[in-house]
Write a protein that holds these residues in place. Structure first.
Motif, mmCIF file in Angstrom:
data_model
loop_
_atom_site.group_PDB
_atom_site.id
_atom_site.type_symbol
_atom_site.label_atom_id
_atom_site.label_comp_id
_atom_site.label_asym_id
_atom_site.label_seq_id
_atom_site.Cartn_x
_atom_site.Cartn_y
_atom_site.Cartn_z
ATOM 1 N N GLU A 40 -17.644 36.528 27.442
ATOM 2 C CA GLU A 40 -18.138 37.841 27.771
ATOM 3 C C GLU A 40 -18.054 38.873 26.842
ATOM 4 N N ALA A 96 -22.722 40.601 24.156
ATOM 5 C CA ALA A 96 -23.451 41.574 25.355
ATOM 6 C C ALA A 96 -24.815 40.877 25.269
ATOM 7 N N ALA A 123 -22.455 45.559 20.962
ATOM 8 C CA ALA A 123 -21.420 45.553 21.800
ATOM 9 C C ALA A 123 -21.195 46.847 22.449
#
Length: 379
Positions: free
Chosen positions: A183, A186, A376
């Motif tokens: 995760e 992005a 990110a």
């Protein structure tokens, strides 16, 4: 000069893969050398050259990991290469701890756990490529998506006149292959349909495997004729390329559906045969495929994805479109890809024209699946 924050990418056409690769790398520029994971899509005319292309790429770029597959058509930013020798690549710089390549996921067997290679770190999302000849591929896709923490994967089924090769650090066939992400990466993704419904949702009242006998307790063919109208009813050959069946996705609040081909009709017994196994009680709609509804839905998808991007920089993207889309639906001069560029700007994009598109946990048809890698978020 390349902006360091965008992924280096390149694409080129040439009958000789060496020339095409050389032009592609020239376009990508020197930044490829710092990459960790590359996406590569090649025309099926280069399929037998894939092992050589891969080793030349490793030597030229030093990028250790590659995924991708073969397509009858491939695509890049504002550019389609349909049915001609070409290749497209994009190189990312994700930390090697944030992704994991996998290959050869076996045909689905109930109760048999899929091995991920990263049991301690459940992956969040995956980009996958599949082989249409794999038994139970829809079950395999659904099962694999369920292993992701997001429950979401995107990708496409390789399209080829040969063997539909895939890439996962080496050339592979069968099953599913690709790359899972943590995760930390992005990602936003959305799907666009190439069809629009032409009538209400019906209930399948009687069916056996892929043959439907009754809809809403009426003969299936009567309902079909009523919805497509007199003109198409008299010319079923024309209707076959224009009218499709849509199976609504259960519990989906966006009104999503899977489009399947009409395979045949039995006029005497008033039966419809479609390209999917169905059961009594399932929902079904009829839909039409045309350029204006495809473009309208593409605009809707791009509006939605712009909202999701929310002003962050798009570092690069992947687009998996159906072989039945492209010029046939959007017109010449790579219009389908140019619409994406016009709406989202000039960012690195690669992908291919698939034999089935994968989004969330299902295999679709006549759709386009766009997946974007973003900066990110600032922590």
């Amino acid at each position: 000069m390349h902006n360091e924050r965008l992924f280096p990418y390149g694409h080129a056409r040439d009958a000789d893969w060496r020339t095409a690769l050389s032009s592609t790398l020239e376009m990508a520029g020197p930044w490829v050398r710092g990459g960790t994971l590359g996406f590569l899509y090649v025309s099926d005319s280069f399929e037998s050259d894939l092992p050589e292309i891969l080793s030349a790429l490793r030597e030229e770029t030093g990028v250790p990991h590659w995924t991708g597959c073969v397509g009858i058509g491939i695509c890049a930013t504002a550019q389609e290469y349909l049915d001609e020798p070409a290749l497209a690549l994009m190189v990312t710089d994700f930390p090697e701890t944030a992704f994991h390549l996998f290959a050869g996921l076996e045909p689905y067997q109930p109760g048999k756990e899929l091995t991920m290679g990263e049991a301690d770190h459940p992956p969040y999302f995956a980009i996958v490529h599949g082989d249409s000849r794999t038994p139970d591929l829809p079950d395999l896709v659904r099962d694999f998506a369920g292993k992701m923490r997001s429950g979401f994967i995107t990708g496409g089924i390789s399209s080829s006149r040969a063997n539909g090769a895939q890439l996962a650090d080496t050339v592979v066939h069968d099953g599913l292959s690709g790359v899972t992400f943590s995760e930390k990466i992005a990602i936003v993704t959305r799907l666009t349909q190439g069809c629009s419904p032409i009538g209400p949702i019906h209930q399948i009242a009687e069916a056996k495997s892929n043959v439907i006998a009754r809809l809403d307790d009426r003969p299936a063919l009567d309902v079909f004729y009523e919805e497509i109208g007199d003109i198409l009813s008299r010319d079923l050959q024309r209707a076959a390329g224009f009218i499709f069946v849509a199976l609504p996705v259960k519990n989906d609040d966006r009104g999503d559906y899977m489009v399947r081909n009409l395979l045949g009709i039995d006029i005497e017994r008033k039966l419809l045969a479609i390209g999917e196994y169905v059961e009594t009680g399932q929902s079904l709609m009829f839909c039409k495929r045309d350029g204006s509804s495809a473009r309208e839905d593409m605009e809707r998808m791009l509006t939605e994805i712009t909202r999701l991007v929310g002003g962050r920089r798009i570092r690069g993207g992947l687009y998996f479109s159906c072989l039945g889309r492209g010029e046939g639906l959007f017109g010449p001069d790579s219009m389908e890809l140019r619409i994406i560029q016009e709406r989202l700007g000039d960012f690195p994009l690669v992908g291919f024209f698939a034999n089935g598109e994968i989004s969330h946990d299902k295999i679709y048809g006549y759709t386009g699946v766009l997946t974007l890698f973003l900066d990110a978020p600032v922590s």
